[in-house]
Design a protein around this motif. Sequence first.
Motif, PDB file in Angstrom:
ATOM      1  N   GLY A 188       0.786  -1.223   0.000  1.00 33.60           N
ATOM      2  CA  GLY A 188       0.000   0.000   0.000  1.00 33.60           C
ATOM      3  C   GLY A 188       0.822   1.279   0.000  1.00 33.60           C
ATOM      4  N   ARG A 189       2.078   1.193   0.421  1.00 33.96           N
ATOM      5  CA  ARG A 189       2.930   2.381   0.448  1.00 33.96           C
ATOM      6  C   ARG A 189       3.692   2.566  -0.866  1.00 33.96           C
ATOM      7  N   GLY A 190       3.810   1.519  -1.662  1.00 30.45           N
ATOM      8  CA  GLY A 190       4.592   1.580  -2.889  1.00 30.45           C
ATOM      9  C   GLY A 190       3.752   1.969  -4.081  1.00 30.45           C
ATOM     10  N   ALA A 191       4.430   2.398  -5.130  1.00 32.50           N
ATOM     11  CA  ALA A 191       3.736   2.763  -6.365  1.00 32.50           C
ATOM     12  C   ALA A 191       4.641   2.479  -7.541  1.00 32.50           C
ATOM     13  N   PHE A 192       4.017   2.360  -8.689  1.00 30.63           N
ATOM     14  CA  PHE A 192       4.732   2.147  -9.938  1.00 30.63           C
ATOM     15  C   PHE A 192       4.662   3.401 -10.795  1.00 30.63           C
ATOM     16  N   VAL A 193       5.696   3.602 -11.604  1.00 34.60           N
ATOM     17  CA  VAL A 193       5.678   4.589 -12.677  1.00 34.60           C
ATOM     18  C   VAL A 193       5.510   3.764 -13.942  1.00 34.60           C
ATOM     19  N   VAL A 194       4.511   4.120 -14.757  1.00 34.26           N
ATOM     20  CA  VAL A 194       4.188   3.343 -15.953  1.00 34.26           C
ATOM     21  C   VAL A 194       4.194   4.263 -17.169  1.00 34.26           C
ATOM     22  N   ILE A 195       4.873   3.845 -18.225  1.00 38.74           N
ATOM     23  CA  ILE A 195       4.912   4.636 -19.443  1.00 38.74           C
ATOM     24  C   ILE A 195       3.562   4.549 -20.146  1.00 38.74           C
ATOM     25  N   THR A 196       3.137   5.646 -20.731  1.00 45.17           N
ATOM     26  CA  THR A 196       1.877   5.693 -21.480  1.00 45.17           C
ATOM     27  C   THR A 196       2.176   5.608 -22.971  1.00 45.17           C
ATOM     28  N   ASP A 197       1.120   5.532 -23.770  1.00 48.38           N
ATOM     29  CA  ASP A 197       1.308   5.548 -25.226  1.00 48.38           C
ATOM     30  C   ASP A 197       1.990   6.849 -25.660  1.00 48.38           C
ATOM     31  N   ALA A 198       1.625   7.956 -25.026  1.00 46.61           N
ATOM     32  CA  ALA A 198       2.257   9.241 -25.359  1.00 46.61           C
ATOM     33  C   ALA A 198       3.741   9.226 -24.996  1.00 46.61           C
ATOM     34  N   GLY A 199       4.084   8.594 -23.886  1.00 47.70           N
ATOM     35  CA  GLY A 199       5.493   8.465 -23.502  1.00 47.70           C
ATOM     36  C   GLY A 199       6.262   7.615 -24.496  1.00 47.70           C
ATOM     37  N   ARG A 200       5.637   6.520 -24.946  1.00 46.08           N
ATOM     38  CA  ARG A 200       6.285   5.668 -25.956  1.00 46.08           C
ATOM     39  C   ARG A 200       6.478   6.434 -27.265  1.00 46.08           C
ATOM     40  N   GLU A 201       5.480   7.197 -27.642  1.00 46.54           N
ATOM     41  CA  GLU A 201       5.600   7.999 -28.868  1.00 46.54           C
ATOM     42  C   GLU A 201       6.718   9.022 -28.737  1.00 46.54           C
ATOM     43  N   ALA A 202       6.844   9.626 -27.567  1.00 49.80           N
ATOM     44  CA  ALA A 202       7.879  10.641 -27.346  1.00 49.80           C
ATOM     45  C   ALA A 202       9.275  10.042 -27.463  1.00 49.80           C
ATOM     46  N   ILE A 203       9.487   8.885 -26.844  1.00 47.24           N
ATOM     47  CA  ILE A 203      10.835   8.308 -26.911  1.00 47.24           C
ATOM     48  C   ILE A 203      11.114   7.727 -28.292  1.00 47.24           C
ATOM     49  N   GLU A 204      10.092   7.187 -28.932  1.00 43.63           N
ATOM     50  CA  GLU A 204      10.288   6.667 -30.292  1.00 43.63           C
ATOM     51  C   GLU A 204      10.618   7.787 -31.272  1.00 43.63           C
ATOM     52  N   ALA A 205      10.088   8.966 -31.036  1.00 41.02           N
ATOM     53  CA  ALA A 205      10.392  10.111 -31.888  1.00 41.02           C
ATOM     54  C   ALA A 205      11.787  10.660 -31.577  1.00 41.02           C
ATOM     55  N   ALA A 206      12.188  10.651 -30.316  1.00 40.01           N
ATOM     56  CA  ALA A 206      13.469  11.230 -29.910  1.00 40.01           C
ATOM     57  C   ALA A 206      14.652  10.295 -30.138  1.00 40.01           C
ATOM     58  N   ALA A 207      14.437   9.002 -30.010  1.00 42.42           N
ATOM     59  CA  ALA A 207      15.545   8.041 -30.020  1.00 42.42           C
ATOM     60  C   ALA A 207      16.388   8.046 -31.300  1.00 42.42           C
ATOM     61  N   PRO A 208      15.801   8.074 -32.488  1.00 41.68           N
ATOM     62  CA  PRO A 208      16.654   8.027 -33.682  1.00 41.68           C
ATOM     63  C   PRO A 208      17.647   9.188 -33.763  1.00 41.68           C
ATOM     64  N   ARG A 209      17.209  10.392 -33.472  1.00 39.95           N
ATOM     65  CA  ARG A 209      18.116  11.548 -33.519  1.00 39.95           C
ATOM     66  C   ARG A 209      19.123  11.490 -32.379  1.00 39.95           C
ATOM     67  N   HIS A 210      18.697  11.000 -31.227  1.00 45.07           N
ATOM     68  CA  HIS A 210      19.600  10.846 -30.089  1.00 45.07           C
ATOM     69  C   HIS A 210      20.724   9.872 -30.439  1.00 45.07           C
ATOM     70  N   VAL A 211      20.372   8.739 -31.008  1.00 51.00           N
ATOM     71  CA  VAL A 211      21.380   7.742 -31.388  1.00 51.00           C
ATOM     72  C   VAL A 211      22.324   8.321 -32.439  1.00 51.00           C
ATOM     73  N   GLU A 212      21.786   9.024 -33.393  1.00 50.89           N
ATOM     74  CA  GLU A 212      22.610   9.661 -34.423  1.00 50.89           C
ATOM     75  C   GLU A 212      23.606  10.635 -33.781  1.00 50.89           C
ATOM     76  N   ALA A 213      23.143  11.418 -32.826  1.00 45.66           N
ATOM     77  CA  ALA A 213      24.015  12.373 -32.142  1.00 45.66           C
ATOM     78  C   ALA A 213      25.070  11.656 -31.296  1.00 45.66           C
ATOM     79  N   VAL A 214      24.704  10.564 -30.631  1.00 39.99           N
ATOM     80  CA  VAL A 214      25.675   9.785 -29.862  1.00 39.99           C
ATOM     81  C   VAL A 214      26.782   9.291 -30.789  1.00 39.99           C
TER      82      VAL A 214
END
Length: 155
Positions: A97-123
């Motif tokens: 009862g004291r613990g909680a989870f952080v869960v990614i949403t569809d919007a969060g998945r869309e955000a990282i999927e959009a950011a990841a290709p350019r991030h990898v390119e920059a790395v």
Amino acid sequence: MGETVRWLTPEEQRAWRGFVRLHERLGGRLGRLLQSESKVSPADFAVLVHLTDSPEGRQRYQDLARALEWEKSRMSHHIARMAGRGMVVREECPEDGRGAFVVITDAGREAIEAAAPRHVEAVRELFLDHVTPAELRVLTEISERVIRRMDDNPS
């Protein structure tokens, strides 16, 4: 307090300061790129990476905070901001009862999927294209060894 300080040798100081400068500059450049091109902060990206690496896109608050080396208050405030933007949700833990989870949403998945290709390119552009495969293996070994030691002796 009579302990002798083990001051860095010139070689150690050069290596340490170079490492710190490299980390700061890479972090700064990658962060500005993420923010300007993807509207995702470096902190958002770090949270989203950890969540997408987790089964079912979820992690306990305390585990995520520990993985990111964040204090409880920073974690709480940042997750609240991300939740406000629809990137994550907070779910209660039925077993604890004291613990909680952080869960990614569809919007969060869309955000990282959009950011990841350019991030990898920059790395690649900023870092990987400038080291040899042998240097990369050595860096991996060093990083993993130091992280293991830190994990064995948390402070």
